[in-house]
Write a protein that holds these residues in place. Structure first.
Motif, PDB file in Angstrom:
ATOM      1  N   ILE A  18       0.809  -1.221   0.000  1.00  0.00           N
ATOM      2  CA  ILE A  18       0.000   0.000   0.000  1.00  0.00           C
ATOM      3  C   ILE A  18       0.841   1.269   0.000  1.00  0.00           C
ATOM      4  O   ILE A  18       0.303   2.355   0.170  1.00  0.00           O
ATOM      5  CB  ILE A  18      -0.970   0.024   1.189  1.00  0.00           C
ATOM      6  CG1 ILE A  18      -0.202   0.067   2.499  1.00  0.00           C
ATOM      7  CG2 ILE A  18      -1.943  -1.097   1.147  1.00  0.00           C
ATOM      8  CD1 ILE A  18      -1.003   0.682   3.596  1.00  0.00           C
ATOM      9  N   ARG A  19       2.124   1.151  -0.196  1.00  0.00           N
ATOM     10  CA  ARG A  19       3.006   2.315  -0.180  1.00  0.00           C
ATOM     11  C   ARG A  19       2.668   3.272  -1.324  1.00  0.00           C
ATOM     12  O   ARG A  19       2.623   2.875  -2.486  1.00  0.00           O
ATOM     13  CB  ARG A  19       4.448   1.876  -0.323  1.00  0.00           C
ATOM     14  CG  ARG A  19       5.404   3.047  -0.289  1.00  0.00           C
ATOM     15  CD  ARG A  19       6.778   2.761  -0.743  1.00  0.00           C
ATOM     16  NE  ARG A  19       7.305   1.490  -0.293  1.00  0.00           N
ATOM     17  CZ  ARG A  19       8.536   1.098  -0.564  1.00  0.00           C
ATOM     18  NH1 ARG A  19       9.336   1.848  -1.254  1.00  0.00           N
ATOM     19  NH2 ARG A  19       8.963  -0.066  -0.147  1.00  0.00           N
ATOM     20  N   ALA A  47       2.718   5.127   4.598  1.00  0.00           N
ATOM     21  CA  ALA A  47       1.973   3.869   4.605  1.00  0.00           C
ATOM     22  C   ALA A  47       1.747   3.390   6.036  1.00  0.00           C
ATOM     23  O   ALA A  47       0.646   2.943   6.375  1.00  0.00           O
ATOM     24  CB  ALA A  47       2.725   2.816   3.798  1.00  0.00           C
ATOM     25  N   TRP A  50      -0.957   5.436   7.655  1.00  0.00           N
ATOM     26  CA  TRP A  50      -2.268   5.000   7.183  1.00  0.00           C
ATOM     27  C   TRP A  50      -2.706   3.727   7.910  1.00  0.00           C
ATOM     28  O   TRP A  50      -3.855   3.604   8.315  1.00  0.00           O
ATOM     29  CB  TRP A  50      -2.228   4.716   5.690  1.00  0.00           C
ATOM     30  CG  TRP A  50      -2.169   5.916   4.808  1.00  0.00           C
ATOM     31  CD1 TRP A  50      -2.237   7.226   5.170  1.00  0.00           C
ATOM     32  CD2 TRP A  50      -2.032   5.904   3.382  1.00  0.00           C
ATOM     33  NE1 TRP A  50      -2.132   8.031   4.059  1.00  0.00           N
ATOM     34  CE2 TRP A  50      -2.020   7.246   2.954  1.00  0.00           C
ATOM     35  CE3 TRP A  50      -1.906   4.903   2.449  1.00  0.00           C
ATOM     36  CZ2 TRP A  50      -1.903   7.606   1.620  1.00  0.00           C
ATOM     37  CZ3 TRP A  50      -1.784   5.251   1.119  1.00  0.00           C
ATOM     38  CH2 TRP A  50      -1.789   6.590   0.708  1.00  0.00           C
ATOM     39  N   ILE A  78      -4.757  -6.439   4.544  1.00  0.00           N
ATOM     40  CA  ILE A  78      -3.890  -5.984   3.452  1.00  0.00           C
ATOM     41  C   ILE A  78      -3.326  -7.175   2.698  1.00  0.00           C
ATOM     42  O   ILE A  78      -3.308  -7.203   1.463  1.00  0.00           O
ATOM     43  CB  ILE A  78      -2.762  -5.082   3.996  1.00  0.00           C
ATOM     44  CG1 ILE A  78      -3.325  -3.768   4.501  1.00  0.00           C
ATOM     45  CG2 ILE A  78      -1.718  -4.820   2.920  1.00  0.00           C
ATOM     46  CD1 ILE A  78      -2.342  -2.937   5.281  1.00  0.00           C
ATOM     47  N   SER A  83      -8.372  -4.741   2.237  1.00  0.00           N
ATOM     48  CA  SER A  83      -8.299  -3.534   3.056  1.00  0.00           C
ATOM     49  C   SER A  83      -8.793  -2.315   2.281  1.00  0.00           C
ATOM     50  O   SER A  83      -8.628  -2.213   1.064  1.00  0.00           O
ATOM     51  CB  SER A  83      -6.854  -3.302   3.499  1.00  0.00           C
ATOM     52  OG  SER A  83      -6.756  -2.112   4.239  1.00  0.00           O
ATOM     53  N   LEU A  85      -7.466   0.456   2.538  1.00  0.00           N
ATOM     54  CA  LEU A  85      -6.290   1.279   2.248  1.00  0.00           C
ATOM     55  C   LEU A  85      -5.873   1.194   0.787  1.00  0.00           C
ATOM     56  O   LEU A  85      -5.221   2.095   0.275  1.00  0.00           O
ATOM     57  CB  LEU A  85      -5.127   0.877   3.150  1.00  0.00           C
ATOM     58  CG  LEU A  85      -5.318   1.227   4.631  1.00  0.00           C
ATOM     59  CD1 LEU A  85      -4.160   0.705   5.456  1.00  0.00           C
ATOM     60  CD2 LEU A  85      -5.470   2.721   4.810  1.00  0.00           C
ATOM     61  N   TYR A  86      -6.255   0.123   0.112  1.00  0.00           N
ATOM     62  CA  TYR A  86      -5.994   0.053  -1.333  1.00  0.00           C
ATOM     63  C   TYR A  86      -6.768   1.153  -2.058  1.00  0.00           C
ATOM     64  O   TYR A  86      -6.269   1.763  -2.992  1.00  0.00           O
ATOM     65  CB  TYR A  86      -6.386  -1.317  -1.890  1.00  0.00           C
ATOM     66  CG  TYR A  86      -5.410  -2.405  -1.548  1.00  0.00           C
ATOM     67  CD1 TYR A  86      -4.143  -2.435  -2.115  1.00  0.00           C
ATOM     68  CD2 TYR A  86      -5.740  -3.413  -0.660  1.00  0.00           C
ATOM     69  CE1 TYR A  86      -3.239  -3.428  -1.802  1.00  0.00           C
ATOM     70  CE2 TYR A  86      -4.846  -4.413  -0.338  1.00  0.00           C
ATOM     71  CZ  TYR A  86      -3.591  -4.412  -0.919  1.00  0.00           C
ATOM     72  OH  TYR A  86      -2.694  -5.393  -0.598  1.00  0.00           O
ATOM     73  N   ARG A  89      -4.996   4.445  -1.432  1.00  0.00           N
ATOM     74  CA  ARG A  89      -3.808   4.547  -2.286  1.00  0.00           C
ATOM     75  C   ARG A  89      -4.219   4.906  -3.708  1.00  0.00           C
ATOM     76  O   ARG A  89      -3.590   5.736  -4.361  1.00  0.00           O
ATOM     77  CB  ARG A  89      -3.042   3.234  -2.269  1.00  0.00           C
ATOM     78  CG  ARG A  89      -1.800   3.248  -3.125  1.00  0.00           C
ATOM     79  CD  ARG A  89      -1.057   1.935  -2.996  1.00  0.00           C
ATOM     80  NE  ARG A  89       0.146   1.958  -3.758  1.00  0.00           N
ATOM     81  CZ  ARG A  89       0.306   1.319  -4.921  1.00  0.00           C
ATOM     82  NH1 ARG A  89      -0.658   0.610  -5.421  1.00  0.00           N
ATOM     83  NH2 ARG A  89       1.441   1.397  -5.556  1.00  0.00           N
TER      84      ARG A  89
END
Length: 94
Positions: A18-19, A47, A50, A78, A83, A85-86, A89
């Motif tokens: 997810i960086r 990341a 987050w 993840i 997640s 968070l994708y 991103r």
């Protein structure tokens, strides 16, 4: 997580997944946002912020947040690819 996903460094793999590559920044006199490429260390830091923010927002039995359990659940989400968070991103790179 190491045993479940058969990886030597599952946390590093999750952070790598997810960086972000860039960020948007607005300068003092400029009205528009400019894109800035992130250095690897800064991208890892973002990341991790987050991940901790997402894990801290999880609530469990009794409505109380549990950071340790939240981090484990977030890293697992993840690695599974589920997640949110994708999406974050993707929105950052849009």
């Amino acid at each position: 997580l190491r045993l479940k996903y058969q990886q030597a460094d599952p946390i590093g793999a999750a952070v790598e997944a997810i960086r972000p590559v860039l960020k948007y920044q607005r300068f003092k006199m400029d009205k528009a946002y400019s894109t800035i490429l992130l250095e690897p260390k800064a991208a890892d830091g973002m990341a991790l912020r987050w991940i901790v923010g997402q894990a801290n927002g999880r609530t469990y039995a009794g409505g109380k947040p549990d950071l340790e359990r939240g981090l484990i659940d977030e890293f697992e989400a993840i690695l599974q690819g589920t997640s949110s968070l994708y999406q974050k991103r993707f929105q950052t790179h849009r």
